[in-house]
Design a protein around this motif. Structure first.
Motif, PDB file in Angstrom:
ATOM      1  N   ALA A 235      13.603 -70.167 -10.818  1.00  0.00           N
ATOM      2  CA  ALA A 235      12.296 -69.775 -11.369  1.00  0.00           C
ATOM      3  C   ALA A 235      11.592 -70.993 -11.978  1.00  0.00           C
ATOM      4  CB  ALA A 235      12.482 -68.693 -12.419  1.00  0.00           C
ATOM      5  N   PRO A 236      10.256 -71.043 -11.877  1.00  0.00           N
ATOM      6  CA  PRO A 236       9.521 -72.163 -12.502  1.00  0.00           C
ATOM      7  C   PRO A 236       9.569 -72.079 -14.025  1.00  0.00           C
ATOM      8  CG  PRO A 236       7.999 -70.513 -11.641  1.00  0.00           C
ATOM      9  CD  PRO A 236       9.358 -70.097 -11.190  1.00  0.00           C
ATOM     10  N   ILE A 237       9.488 -73.240 -14.656  1.00  0.00           N
ATOM     11  CA  ILE A 237       9.529 -73.282 -16.122  1.00  0.00           C
ATOM     12  C   ILE A 237       8.205 -72.810 -16.704  1.00  0.00           C
ATOM     13  CG2 ILE A 237       9.777 -74.812 -18.124  1.00  0.00           C
ATOM     14  CD1 ILE A 237      11.599 -76.556 -16.407  1.00  0.00           C
ATOM     15  N   ALA A 238       7.089 -73.188 -16.050  1.00  0.00           N
ATOM     16  CA  ALA A 238       5.755 -72.819 -16.543  1.00  0.00           C
ATOM     17  C   ALA A 238       4.783 -72.796 -15.370  1.00  0.00           C
ATOM     18  CB  ALA A 238       5.306 -73.819 -17.607  1.00  0.00           C
ATOM     19  N   GLU A 239       3.549 -72.431 -15.655  1.00  0.00           N
ATOM     20  CA  GLU A 239       2.504 -72.420 -14.633  1.00  0.00           C
ATOM     21  C   GLU A 239       2.401 -73.788 -13.975  1.00  0.00           C
ATOM     22  OE1 GLU A 239       0.448 -70.320 -13.279  1.00  0.00           O
ATOM     23  OE2 GLU A 239       0.408 -68.538 -14.540  1.00  0.00           O
ATOM     24  N   ASN A 240       2.217 -73.773 -12.656  1.00  0.00           N
ATOM     25  CA  ASN A 240       1.990 -75.021 -11.935  1.00  0.00           C
ATOM     26  C   ASN A 240       1.068 -74.750 -10.760  1.00  0.00           C
ATOM     27  OD1 ASN A 240       3.614 -74.023  -9.726  1.00  0.00           O
ATOM     28  ND2 ASN A 240       5.427 -74.551 -10.924  1.00  0.00           N
ATOM     29  N   GLU A 241       0.834 -75.761  -9.959  1.00  0.00           N
ATOM     30  CA  GLU A 241      -0.108 -75.633  -8.847  1.00  0.00           C
ATOM     31  C   GLU A 241       0.338 -74.550  -7.858  1.00  0.00           C
ATOM     32  OE1 GLU A 241      -2.016 -78.401  -5.259  1.00  0.00           O
ATOM     33  OE2 GLU A 241      -0.848 -79.310  -6.876  1.00  0.00           O
ATOM     34  N   LEU A 242       1.644 -74.448  -7.639  1.00  0.00           N
ATOM     35  CA  LEU A 242       2.177 -73.470  -6.690  1.00  0.00           C
ATOM     36  C   LEU A 242       1.983 -72.036  -7.182  1.00  0.00           C
ATOM     37  CD1 LEU A 242       3.803 -73.167  -4.015  1.00  0.00           C
ATOM     38  CD2 LEU A 242       5.859 -73.092  -5.432  1.00  0.00           C
ATOM     39  N   THR A 243       2.300 -71.782  -8.458  1.00  0.00           N
ATOM     40  CA  THR A 243       2.184 -70.418  -8.986  1.00  0.00           C
ATOM     41  C   THR A 243       0.731 -69.970  -9.076  1.00  0.00           C
ATOM     42  OG1 THR A 243       2.137 -71.165 -11.295  1.00  0.00           O
ATOM     43  CG2 THR A 243       4.292 -70.710 -10.316  1.00  0.00           C
ATOM     44  N   GLN A 244      -0.177 -70.918  -9.283  1.00  0.00           N
ATOM     45  CA  GLN A 244      -1.592 -70.568  -9.371  1.00  0.00           C
ATOM     46  C   GLN A 244      -2.187 -70.287  -7.995  1.00  0.00           C
ATOM     47  OE1 GLN A 244      -3.299 -73.849 -11.492  1.00  0.00           O
ATOM     48  NE2 GLN A 244      -2.504 -73.201 -13.485  1.00  0.00           N
ATOM     49  N   LYS A 245      -1.715 -71.015  -6.978  1.00  0.00           N
ATOM     50  CA  LYS A 245      -2.265 -70.855  -5.638  1.00  0.00           C
ATOM     51  C   LYS A 245      -1.690 -69.624  -4.946  1.00  0.00           C
ATOM     52  CE  LYS A 245      -3.094 -73.406  -1.339  1.00  0.00           C
ATOM     53  NZ  LYS A 245      -2.897 -74.690  -0.620  1.00  0.00           N
ATOM     54  N   TYR A 246      -0.380 -69.401  -5.128  1.00  0.00           N
ATOM     55  CA  TYR A 246       0.293 -68.271  -4.485  1.00  0.00           C
ATOM     56  C   TYR A 246       0.851 -67.347  -5.559  1.00  0.00           C
ATOM     57  CZ  TYR A 246       0.141 -71.503  -0.523  1.00  0.00           C
ATOM     58  OH  TYR A 246      -0.270 -72.369   0.449  1.00  0.00           O
TER      59      TYR A 246
ATOM     60  N   GLY B 209       3.542 -60.918  -9.629  1.00  0.00           N
ATOM     61  CA  GLY B 209       3.471 -62.374  -9.719  1.00  0.00           C
ATOM     62  C   GLY B 209       4.773 -63.021 -10.164  1.00  0.00           C
ATOM     63  N   TRP B 210       4.663 -64.276 -10.549  1.00  0.00           N
ATOM     64  CA  TRP B 210       5.830 -65.086 -10.895  1.00  0.00           C
ATOM     65  C   TRP B 210       6.428 -64.679 -12.242  1.00  0.00           C
ATOM     66  CZ3 TRP B 210       7.659 -69.055  -7.748  1.00  0.00           C
ATOM     67  CH2 TRP B 210       6.834 -69.407  -6.669  1.00  0.00           C
ATOM     68  N   GLU B 211       7.745 -64.817 -12.338  1.00  0.00           N
ATOM     69  CA  GLU B 211       8.437 -64.684 -13.621  1.00  0.00           C
ATOM     70  C   GLU B 211       9.033 -66.041 -13.949  1.00  0.00           C
ATOM     71  OE1 GLU B 211      11.178 -61.736 -12.474  1.00  0.00           O
ATOM     72  OE2 GLU B 211       9.844 -60.056 -12.889  1.00  0.00           O
ATOM     73  N   PHE B 212       8.835 -66.503 -15.165  1.00  0.00           N
ATOM     74  CA  PHE B 212       9.271 -67.848 -15.525  1.00  0.00           C
ATOM     75  C   PHE B 212      10.710 -67.847 -16.028  1.00  0.00           C
ATOM     76  CE2 PHE B 212       4.610 -67.803 -16.000  1.00  0.00           C
ATOM     77  CZ  PHE B 212       4.324 -68.676 -14.971  1.00  0.00           C
ATOM     78  N   LYS B 213      11.308 -69.013 -16.062  1.00  0.00           N
ATOM     79  CA  LYS B 213      12.739 -69.159 -16.307  1.00  0.00           C
ATOM     80  C   LYS B 213      13.184 -68.579 -17.645  1.00  0.00           C
ATOM     81  CE  LYS B 213      14.809 -72.668 -14.561  1.00  0.00           C
ATOM     82  NZ  LYS B 213      15.300 -74.022 -14.240  1.00  0.00           N
TER      83      LYS B 213
END
Length: 229
Positions: free
Chosen positions: A185-196, A173-177
């Protein structure tokens, strides 16, 4: 089960190398080539019979972006120039991705590079079945026909097959900044990281034009075909 596994290991061909790269995708292939070019005895084992992964055997031979005008350095730049020399119809006939090529052409280039290196051996058609460990150290990998020991083992499989086989802790999954400080990298959870949570798959269709007046080969109806769908 242990007794059966022991008998299987005794019948297998045993190979000792400095670096073992498992997988045949772009990352695994690049790692193996660069390792061998640095003078290290290297062995790459792939499940597929083509090297290159997404760029060849997966059929995604239309990379995103304007790569023909930029990023022409390193292995990627050398690969592009080899494609330009080998593909008679040239590369810049595409839309969206701006250039494309026949997947077999790319696979042949990578295979030639590997075969030109005396200290790089390539074994294809082998899937990793077991990771050989001693406490917390990985010693090698067992395949269907080979038992390979190496000083360093690189997991270049698409889904991290060796991590699971060797029970090595890992995450998807995603790694945050704040973890690696990557600008994109995203700063925190958002709609994109939750969906994909992982990258979505790419579905590829390759078409071939046979020219005017040329009779194209008949394509057979696939099994379980339903024209109502």
């Amino acid at each position: 089960n242990n007794k059966i596994r022991k008998n299987q290991k005794e019948k297998m061909e045993k190979i000792i190398t400095d670096i073992l790269v498992v997988g045949g995708g772009t990352g695994a292939t690049a790692a193996a080539i660069q390792s061998a070019r640095c003078g290290v005895k290297t062995l790459i084992v792939s499940e597929e019979y083509w090297l290159g992964g997404m760029l060849t055997s997966a059929g995604v031979s239309a990379p995103d972006g304007n790569e023909l005008a930029s990023f022409q350095t390193g292995l990627w730049g050398t690969y592009l120039r080899a494609l330009q020399r080998r593909q008679k119809a040239q590369l810049n006939h595409s839309w969206v991705s701006l250039f494309s090529y026949h997947p077999r052409t790319g696979a042949n280039i990578l295979a030639d590079w590997v075969n030109q290196l005396d200290n790089l051996q390539w074994i294809s058609g082998q899937k990793p079945l077991e990771v050989i460990k001693e406490e917390n150290r990985i010693l090698g990998v067992r395949f269907e026909d080979y038992l390979i020991f190496a000083k360093i083992v690189l997991d270049g499989t698409e889904l991290g097959d060796l991590l699971a086989l060797g029970e090595v802790s890992h995450g998807w999954g995603w790694e945050f900044k704040d973890q690696w400080h990557e600008p994109s990298a995203p700063i925190a959870e958002n709609e994109l990281t939750q969906k994909y949570q992982v990258q979505s798959p790419t579905w590829v269709v390759i078409l071939q034009h046979y020219g005017k007046g040329n009779k194209s080969p008949k394509i057979r109806i696939p099994p379980h075909y339903n024209p109502q769908n």
